[in-house]
Design a protein around this motif. Structure first.
Motif, PDB file in Angstrom:
ATOM      1  N   THR A  20     -16.840  14.508 110.807  1.00  0.00           N
ATOM      2  CA  THR A  20     -17.861  15.559 110.783  1.00  0.00           C
ATOM      3  C   THR A  20     -17.263  16.874 110.296  1.00  0.00           C
ATOM      4  O   THR A  20     -17.854  17.571 109.467  1.00  0.00           O
ATOM      5  CB  THR A  20     -18.479  15.735 112.185  1.00  0.00           C
ATOM      6  OG1 THR A  20     -19.084  14.487 112.568  1.00  0.00           O
ATOM      7  CG2 THR A  20     -19.537  16.813 112.201  1.00  0.00           C
ATOM      8  N   LYS A  21     -16.096  17.201 110.778  1.00  0.00           N
ATOM      9  CA  LYS A  21     -15.443  18.455 110.386  1.00  0.00           C
ATOM     10  C   LYS A  21     -15.141  18.470 108.882  1.00  0.00           C
ATOM     11  O   LYS A  21     -15.403  19.465 108.197  1.00  0.00           O
ATOM     12  CB  LYS A  21     -14.160  18.633 111.194  1.00  0.00           C
ATOM     13  CG  LYS A  21     -13.490  19.953 111.007  1.00  0.00           C
ATOM     14  CD  LYS A  21     -12.291  20.072 111.937  1.00  0.00           C
ATOM     15  CE  LYS A  21     -11.598  21.398 111.790  1.00  0.00           C
ATOM     16  NZ  LYS A  21     -10.456  21.529 112.708  1.00  0.00           N
ATOM     17  N   ALA A  22     -14.612  17.381 108.359  1.00  0.00           N
ATOM     18  CA  ALA A  22     -14.282  17.302 106.938  1.00  0.00           C
ATOM     19  C   ALA A  22     -15.544  17.316 106.069  1.00  0.00           C
ATOM     20  O   ALA A  22     -15.578  17.964 105.017  1.00  0.00           O
ATOM     21  CB  ALA A  22     -13.455  16.052 106.651  1.00  0.00           C
ATOM     22  N   ASN A  27     -21.407  24.582 108.785  1.00  0.00           N
ATOM     23  CA  ASN A  27     -20.843  24.401 110.112  1.00  0.00           C
ATOM     24  C   ASN A  27     -21.041  22.942 110.540  1.00  0.00           C
ATOM     25  O   ASN A  27     -22.085  22.358 110.230  1.00  0.00           O
ATOM     26  CB  ASN A  27     -21.578  25.348 111.071  1.00  0.00           C
ATOM     27  CG  ASN A  27     -20.942  25.416 112.420  1.00  0.00           C
ATOM     28  OD1 ASN A  27     -20.856  24.423 113.128  1.00  0.00           O
ATOM     29  ND2 ASN A  27     -20.511  26.606 112.784  1.00  0.00           N
ATOM     30  N   PRO A  28     -20.089  22.342 111.246  1.00  0.00           N
ATOM     31  CA  PRO A  28     -20.283  20.965 111.724  1.00  0.00           C
ATOM     32  C   PRO A  28     -21.558  20.792 112.563  1.00  0.00           C
ATOM     33  O   PRO A  28     -22.204  19.752 112.492  1.00  0.00           O
ATOM     34  CB  PRO A  28     -19.033  20.699 112.569  1.00  0.00           C
ATOM     35  CG  PRO A  28     -17.996  21.589 111.988  1.00  0.00           C
ATOM     36  CD  PRO A  28     -18.729  22.828 111.563  1.00  0.00           C
ATOM     37  N   GLU A  29     -21.937  21.817 113.302  1.00  0.00           N
ATOM     38  CA  GLU A  29     -23.162  21.723 114.104  1.00  0.00           C
ATOM     39  C   GLU A  29     -24.398  21.633 113.213  1.00  0.00           C
ATOM     40  O   GLU A  29     -25.376  20.964 113.559  1.00  0.00           O
ATOM     41  CB  GLU A  29     -23.275  22.907 115.067  1.00  0.00           C
ATOM     42  CG  GLU A  29     -24.409  22.777 116.051  1.00  0.00           C
ATOM     43  CD  GLU A  29     -24.418  21.467 116.847  1.00  0.00           C
ATOM     44  OE1 GLU A  29     -25.526  20.921 117.065  1.00  0.00           O
ATOM     45  OE2 GLU A  29     -23.341  20.981 117.239  1.00  0.00           O
ATOM     46  N   THR A  30     -24.375  22.263 112.059  1.00  0.00           N
ATOM     47  CA  THR A  30     -25.488  22.162 111.110  1.00  0.00           C
ATOM     48  C   THR A  30     -25.636  20.721 110.640  1.00  0.00           C
ATOM     49  O   THR A  30     -26.750  20.198 110.537  1.00  0.00           O
ATOM     50  CB  THR A  30     -25.261  23.094 109.904  1.00  0.00           C
ATOM     51  OG1 THR A  30     -25.123  24.426 110.380  1.00  0.00           O
ATOM     52  CG2 THR A  30     -26.398  23.017 108.906  1.00  0.00           C
ATOM     53  N   LEU A  31     -24.524  20.076 110.374  1.00  0.00           N
ATOM     54  CA  LEU A  31     -24.533  18.676 109.957  1.00  0.00           C
ATOM     55  C   LEU A  31     -25.137  17.802 111.054  1.00  0.00           C
ATOM     56  O   LEU A  31     -26.000  16.955 110.796  1.00  0.00           O
ATOM     57  CB  LEU A  31     -23.100  18.248 109.634  1.00  0.00           C
ATOM     58  CG  LEU A  31     -22.871  16.989 108.840  1.00  0.00           C
ATOM     59  CD1 LEU A  31     -23.560  17.039 107.489  1.00  0.00           C
ATOM     60  CD2 LEU A  31     -21.391  16.762 108.652  1.00  0.00           C
ATOM     61  N   ARG A  32     -24.699  18.014 112.288  1.00  0.00           N
ATOM     62  CA  ARG A  32     -25.240  17.237 113.419  1.00  0.00           C
ATOM     63  C   ARG A  32     -26.733  17.504 113.614  1.00  0.00           C
ATOM     64  O   ARG A  32     -27.515  16.596 113.886  1.00  0.00           O
ATOM     65  CB  ARG A  32     -24.482  17.577 114.700  1.00  0.00           C
ATOM     66  CG  ARG A  32     -23.077  17.065 114.733  1.00  0.00           C
ATOM     67  CD  ARG A  32     -22.427  17.346 116.088  1.00  0.00           C
ATOM     68  NE  ARG A  32     -20.989  17.348 115.967  1.00  0.00           N
ATOM     69  CZ  ARG A  32     -20.239  18.444 115.839  1.00  0.00           C
ATOM     70  NH1 ARG A  32     -20.781  19.633 115.848  1.00  0.00           N
ATOM     71  NH2 ARG A  32     -18.940  18.335 115.710  1.00  0.00           N
TER      72      ARG A  32
END
Length: 72
Positions: free
Chosen positions: A6-8, A16-21
């Protein structure tokens, strides 16, 4: 096919990783197409995802094209 953490994946997208989630939880990204769970027996909040970079980038490109088309 390249799977990223997720970070990569967030770094590749510039978000931001939270946006992806959040996009995953909202239904923009689909389990099995855009990502896979690498520890499926864990509680949902602790599940770790690996992202199919090609599919996520393709979806984001389509989303950007749609947004630019609708705002023109």
């Amino acid at each position: 096919m390249t799977y990223l953490s997720t970070k990569a994946m967030a770094a590749l997208l510039g978000c931001n990783p939270e946006t992806l989630r959040r996009n995953y939880r909202s239904g923009l990204y689909k389990l099995g197409t855009h990502c896979v769970v690498i520890n499926p027996k864990a509680p949902p909040k602790q599940q770790r995802l690996r992202w199919n970079s090609e599919q996520v980038l393709r979806t984001n490109a389509g989303l950007r094209a749609y947004r630019s088309k609708s705002s023109a």
